[in-house]
Design a protein around this motif. Structure first.
Motif, PDB file in Angstrom:
ATOM      1  N   ARG A  84       0.839  -1.388  -0.083  1.00  0.00           N
ATOM      2  CA  ARG A  84      -0.302  -0.026  -0.094  1.00  0.00           C
ATOM      3  C   ARG A  84       0.710   1.173   0.019  1.00  0.00           C
ATOM      4  NH1 ARG A  84      -5.399  -0.386   0.340  1.00  0.00           N
ATOM      5  NH2 ARG A  84      -6.580  -2.139   1.128  1.00  0.00           N
ATOM      6  N   SER A  85       0.234   2.248  -0.617  1.00  0.00           N
ATOM      7  CA  SER A  85       1.160   3.630  -0.717  1.00  0.00           C
ATOM      8  C   SER A  85       1.266   4.323   0.619  1.00  0.00           C
ATOM      9  CB  SER A  85       0.269   4.551  -1.730  1.00  0.00           C
ATOM     10  OG  SER A  85      -0.994   4.463  -1.471  1.00  0.00           O
ATOM     11  N   PRO A  86       2.005   5.037   0.966  1.00  0.00           N
ATOM     12  CA  PRO A  86       2.864   5.818  -0.003  1.00  0.00           C
ATOM     13  C   PRO A  86       4.042   4.997  -0.512  1.00  0.00           C
ATOM     14  CG  PRO A  86       3.193   6.613   2.172  1.00  0.00           C
ATOM     15  CD  PRO A  86       2.606   5.705   2.331  1.00  0.00           C
ATOM     16  N   ALA A  87       4.410   5.542  -1.726  1.00  0.00           N
ATOM     17  CA  ALA A  87       5.492   4.725  -2.646  1.00  0.00           C
ATOM     18  C   ALA A  87       6.720   4.938  -1.860  1.00  0.00           C
ATOM     19  CB  ALA A  87       5.714   4.969  -3.807  1.00  0.00           C
ATOM     20  N   GLU A  88       7.101   5.894  -1.079  1.00  0.00           N
ATOM     21  CA  GLU A  88       8.258   6.195  -0.492  1.00  0.00           C
ATOM     22  C   GLU A  88       8.406   5.386   1.102  1.00  0.00           C
ATOM     23  OE1 GLU A  88       5.846   9.278  -0.220  1.00  0.00           O
ATOM     24  OE2 GLU A  88       6.156   8.575  -2.247  1.00  0.00           O
ATOM     25  N   SER A  89       7.427   5.167   1.352  1.00  0.00           N
ATOM     26  CA  SER A  89       7.439   4.104   2.492  1.00  0.00           C
ATOM     27  C   SER A  89       6.214   3.119   2.773  1.00  0.00           C
ATOM     28  CB  SER A  89       7.744   4.957   3.822  1.00  0.00           C
ATOM     29  OG  SER A  89       6.420   5.423   4.427  1.00  0.00           O
ATOM     30  N   PRO A  90       6.356   2.342   1.613  1.00  0.00           N
ATOM     31  CA  PRO A  90       5.087   1.622   1.465  1.00  0.00           C
ATOM     32  C   PRO A  90       4.695   0.602   2.666  1.00  0.00           C
ATOM     33  CG  PRO A  90       6.785   0.715  -0.125  1.00  0.00           C
ATOM     34  CD  PRO A  90       7.453   1.805   1.107  1.00  0.00           C
ATOM     35  N   LYS A  91       3.392   0.490   2.823  1.00  0.00           N
ATOM     36  CA  LYS A  91       2.958  -0.357   3.873  1.00  0.00           C
ATOM     37  C   LYS A  91       2.503  -1.597   3.570  1.00  0.00           C
ATOM     38  CE  LYS A  91       1.711   3.330   7.025  1.00  0.00           C
ATOM     39  NZ  LYS A  91       2.932   4.158   6.410  1.00  0.00           N
ATOM     40  N   VAL A  92       2.541  -2.702   4.334  1.00  0.00           N
ATOM     41  CA  VAL A  92       2.097  -4.139   3.941  1.00  0.00           C
ATOM     42  C   VAL A  92       1.059  -4.530   4.717  1.00  0.00           C
ATOM     43  CG1 VAL A  92       3.022  -6.476   4.067  1.00  0.00           C
ATOM     44  CG2 VAL A  92       4.547  -4.693   2.765  1.00  0.00           C
ATOM     45  N   GLU A  93      -0.332  -4.925   4.102  1.00  0.00           N
ATOM     46  CA  GLU A  93      -1.301  -5.586   4.493  1.00  0.00           C
ATOM     47  C   GLU A  93      -1.390  -7.107   4.248  1.00  0.00           C
ATOM     48  OE1 GLU A  93      -6.067  -5.324   4.085  1.00  0.00           O
ATOM     49  OE2 GLU A  93      -4.849  -3.892   3.226  1.00  0.00           O
ATOM     50  N   VAL A  94      -1.340  -7.806   5.253  1.00  0.00           N
ATOM     51  CA  VAL A  94      -1.521  -9.261   5.258  1.00  0.00           C
ATOM     52  C   VAL A  94      -3.010  -9.648   5.447  1.00  0.00           C
ATOM     53  CG1 VAL A  94      -0.818 -11.378   5.932  1.00  0.00           C
ATOM     54  CG2 VAL A  94       0.845  -9.487   5.948  1.00  0.00           C
ATOM     55  N   ARG A  95      -3.618 -10.290   4.532  1.00  0.00           N
ATOM     56  CA  ARG A  95      -4.892 -10.821   4.306  1.00  0.00           C
ATOM     57  C   ARG A  95      -4.952 -12.264   4.542  1.00  0.00           C
ATOM     58  NH1 ARG A  95      -8.655  -7.019   0.607  1.00  0.00           N
ATOM     59  NH2 ARG A  95      -7.842  -5.033   1.380  1.00  0.00           N
ATOM     60  N   PRO A  96      -5.289 -12.882   5.876  1.00  0.00           N
ATOM     61  CA  PRO A  96      -5.472 -14.517   5.470  1.00  0.00           C
ATOM     62  C   PRO A  96      -6.486 -14.900   5.260  1.00  0.00           C
ATOM     63  CG  PRO A  96      -5.342 -13.508   7.861  1.00  0.00           C
ATOM     64  CD  PRO A  96      -5.413 -12.160   6.949  1.00  0.00           C
ATOM     65  N   PHE A  97      -6.791 -15.787   4.310  1.00  0.00           N
ATOM     66  CA  PHE A  97      -8.048 -16.519   3.782  1.00  0.00           C
ATOM     67  C   PHE A  97      -8.165 -18.053   4.233  1.00  0.00           C
ATOM     68  CE2 PHE A  97      -7.516 -12.608   1.389  1.00  0.00           C
ATOM     69  CZ  PHE A  97      -8.898 -12.079   1.480  1.00  0.00           C
ATOM     70  N   PRO A  98      -9.006 -18.630   4.747  1.00  0.00           N
ATOM     71  CA  PRO A  98      -8.996 -20.063   4.620  1.00  0.00           C
ATOM     72  C   PRO A  98      -9.192 -20.615   3.220  1.00  0.00           C
ATOM     73  CG  PRO A  98     -11.170 -19.087   5.396  1.00  0.00           C
ATOM     74  CD  PRO A  98     -10.285 -17.933   5.010  1.00  0.00           C
ATOM     75  N   ARG A  99      -8.367 -21.367   2.806  1.00  0.00           N
ATOM     76  CA  ARG A  99      -8.376 -21.749   1.614  1.00  0.00           C
ATOM     77  C   ARG A  99      -9.538 -22.799   1.377  1.00  0.00           C
ATOM     78  NH1 ARG A  99      -3.983 -24.764  -2.296  1.00  0.00           N
ATOM     79  NH2 ARG A  99      -2.698 -23.816  -1.012  1.00  0.00           N
ATOM     80  N   THR A 100     -10.621 -22.447   0.542  1.00  0.00           N
ATOM     81  CA  THR A 100     -12.002 -23.294   0.680  1.00  0.00           C
ATOM     82  C   THR A 100     -12.002 -24.248  -0.349  1.00  0.00           C
ATOM     83  OG1 THR A 100     -12.834 -21.403  -1.019  1.00  0.00           O
ATOM     84  CG2 THR A 100     -13.347 -21.085   1.608  1.00  0.00           C
ATOM     85  N   VAL A 101     -11.030 -24.270  -1.360  1.00  0.00           N
ATOM     86  CA  VAL A 101     -10.809 -25.191  -2.227  1.00  0.00           C
ATOM     87  C   VAL A 101      -9.627 -25.839  -2.550  1.00  0.00           C
ATOM     88  CG1 VAL A 101     -10.927 -25.439  -5.072  1.00  0.00           C
ATOM     89  CG2 VAL A 101     -12.661 -23.725  -3.683  1.00  0.00           C
ATOM     90  N   ARG A 102      -9.665 -27.086  -2.248  1.00  0.00           N
ATOM     91  CA  ARG A 102      -8.520 -27.847  -2.693  1.00  0.00           C
ATOM     92  C   ARG A 102      -8.872 -28.917  -3.733  1.00  0.00           C
ATOM     93  NH1 ARG A 102      -4.437 -27.320   0.593  1.00  0.00           N
ATOM     94  NH2 ARG A 102      -4.867 -25.896   2.276  1.00  0.00           N
ATOM     95  N   TYR A 103      -7.883 -29.277  -4.635  1.00  0.00           N
ATOM     96  CA  TYR A 103      -8.060 -30.379  -5.529  1.00  0.00           C
ATOM     97  C   TYR A 103      -7.687 -31.745  -4.583  1.00  0.00           C
ATOM     98  CZ  TYR A 103      -8.374 -32.960  -9.725  1.00  0.00           C
ATOM     99  OH  TYR A 103      -8.838 -33.780 -10.586  1.00  0.00           O
ATOM    100  N   SER A 104      -8.759 -32.505  -4.741  1.00  0.00           N
ATOM    101  CA  SER A 104      -8.338 -33.712  -3.939  1.00  0.00           C
ATOM    102  C   SER A 104      -9.206 -34.925  -4.370  1.00  0.00           C
ATOM    103  CB  SER A 104      -8.488 -33.551  -2.487  1.00  0.00           C
ATOM    104  OG  SER A 104      -8.416 -34.812  -1.727  1.00  0.00           O
ATOM    105  N   GLY A 105      -8.510 -36.146  -4.507  1.00  0.00           N
ATOM    106  CA  GLY A 105      -9.421 -37.312  -4.720  1.00  0.00           C
ATOM    107  C   GLY A 105     -10.262 -37.324  -6.233  1.00  0.00           C
ATOM    108  N   GLY A 106      -9.431 -36.611  -7.082  1.00  0.00           N
ATOM    109  CA  GLY A 106     -10.159 -36.273  -8.319  1.00  0.00           C
ATOM    110  C   GLY A 106     -11.264 -35.215  -8.603  1.00  0.00           C
ATOM    111  N   GLU A 107     -11.315 -34.378  -7.649  1.00  0.00           N
ATOM    112  CA  GLU A 107     -12.282 -33.465  -7.899  1.00  0.00           C
ATOM    113  C   GLU A 107     -11.716 -32.087  -6.941  1.00  0.00           C
ATOM    114  OE1 GLU A 107     -16.417 -33.926  -6.483  1.00  0.00           O
ATOM    115  OE2 GLU A 107     -15.579 -35.418  -5.241  1.00  0.00           O
ATOM    116  N   TRP A 108     -12.249 -31.062  -7.647  1.00  0.00           N
ATOM    117  CA  TRP A 108     -12.229 -29.729  -6.499  1.00  0.00           C
ATOM    118  C   TRP A 108     -13.219 -29.866  -5.360  1.00  0.00           C
ATOM    119  CZ3 TRP A 108      -8.196 -26.354  -7.431  1.00  0.00           C
ATOM    120  CH2 TRP A 108      -7.705 -26.360  -8.470  1.00  0.00           C
TER     121      TRP A 108
END
Ligand code: 5RP
Length: 243
Positions: A218-242
């Motif tokens: 995130r701006s400002p470019a001179e001293s950027p900030k970092v935002e970390v957004r965690p997400f529970p992964r809802t989709v995995r490919y397993s056993g032949g299907e998503w």
């Protein structure tokens, strides 16, 4: 924008530990991560094996001194770090601006953790909201059929043309790519499954429920900030299907 991309990339690279197999995405933001990984490898601070998602990434990672292997050599990746073209509030993505989305999806699916790095301009309230097309890679004989199918789904299809070459772009995997403009996408999971089921489609750029973390520079470019957004992964490919 480069400063924001670099800041997001460095925050992702900080999560990489020695001994890991690391999926290496494609594009300008992923390139910052690859350069930072390479620097740590050269300094002896990190021992990793990278799995590239494109020829472009392979060339860069090799030049940076990162040992590489291919998806056919491994069963699992520890972390994949990649960019995106659009990110919605649920962490769903449009990818494939560089035409590498088929390999990128494979390398993301193989990963225990999939980290997406973007600058803030990539955040959208709804996928397709910036009128970013969904790239659909297609076997050449199916081009007219797939074009008709995506039109029936409400998309406007244009074959992606190259610069420096007349006619269609051919992906690293040897297929043309159709850019499909669906406008704002109300139900991206449904559209993703519909595209998956069209005969002749090799893969598309909707990544739904796949990422574990989005890191935003995130701006400002001179001293950027970092935002970390965690997400529970809802989709995995397993056993032949998503799932
Ligand atoms: C390539 C991709 C890239 O990750 C995406 O296009 C973002 O690229 P950049 O970081 O250069 O904006 O999906 O196929």
């Amino acid at each position: 924008m480069d400063a924001l991309k670099r800041a997001a990339a460095l925050a992702a690279v900080d999560q990489v530990e020695s001994g890991m197999v690391v999926g290496l995405g494609s594009g300008t933001t992923a390139a910052f991560a690859i350069q930072a990984l390479g620097e740590r490898v050269r300094q002896g601070r990190l021992r990793i094996v990278g799995v590239p998602t494109s020829y472009d990434t392979r060339t860069l990672a090799k030049a940076c001194g990162i040992p590489l292997c291919d998806t056919i050599d491994i069963d699992r990746i520890d972390i994949t770090i990649d960019g995106a073209d659009e990110v919605d509030p649920a962490g769903n993505l449009i990818k494939g601006g560089g035409g590498a989305h088929v390999m990128e999806k494979l390398v993301a699916a193989l990963a225990r953790r999939f980290i997406v790095i973007v600058d803030e301009s990539k955040l959208v309230p709804i996928l397709g909201g910036r009128n970013y097309p969904v790239p659909v890679e297609v076997i050449a004989p199916a081009l007219p059929f797939v074009t008709r199918c995506v039109q029936e789904l409400g998309g406007k299809a244009t074959i992606r043309n190259g610069s420096g070459k007349l006619g269609p772009v051919i992906s690293d995997l040897g297929h043309p790519i159709v850019n499909v403009d669906f406008g704002p996408i109300a139900d991206p999971l449904r559209l993703s499954r519909q595209l998956d089921s069209i005969p002749g489609v090799v893969g598309h750029g909707l990544f739904i429920g796949m990422c574990d973390q989005v890191i935003v520079g995130r701006s400002p470019a001179e001293s950027p900030k970092v935002e970390v957004r965690p997400f529970p992964r809802t989709v995995r490919y397993s056993g032949g299907e998503w799932l």
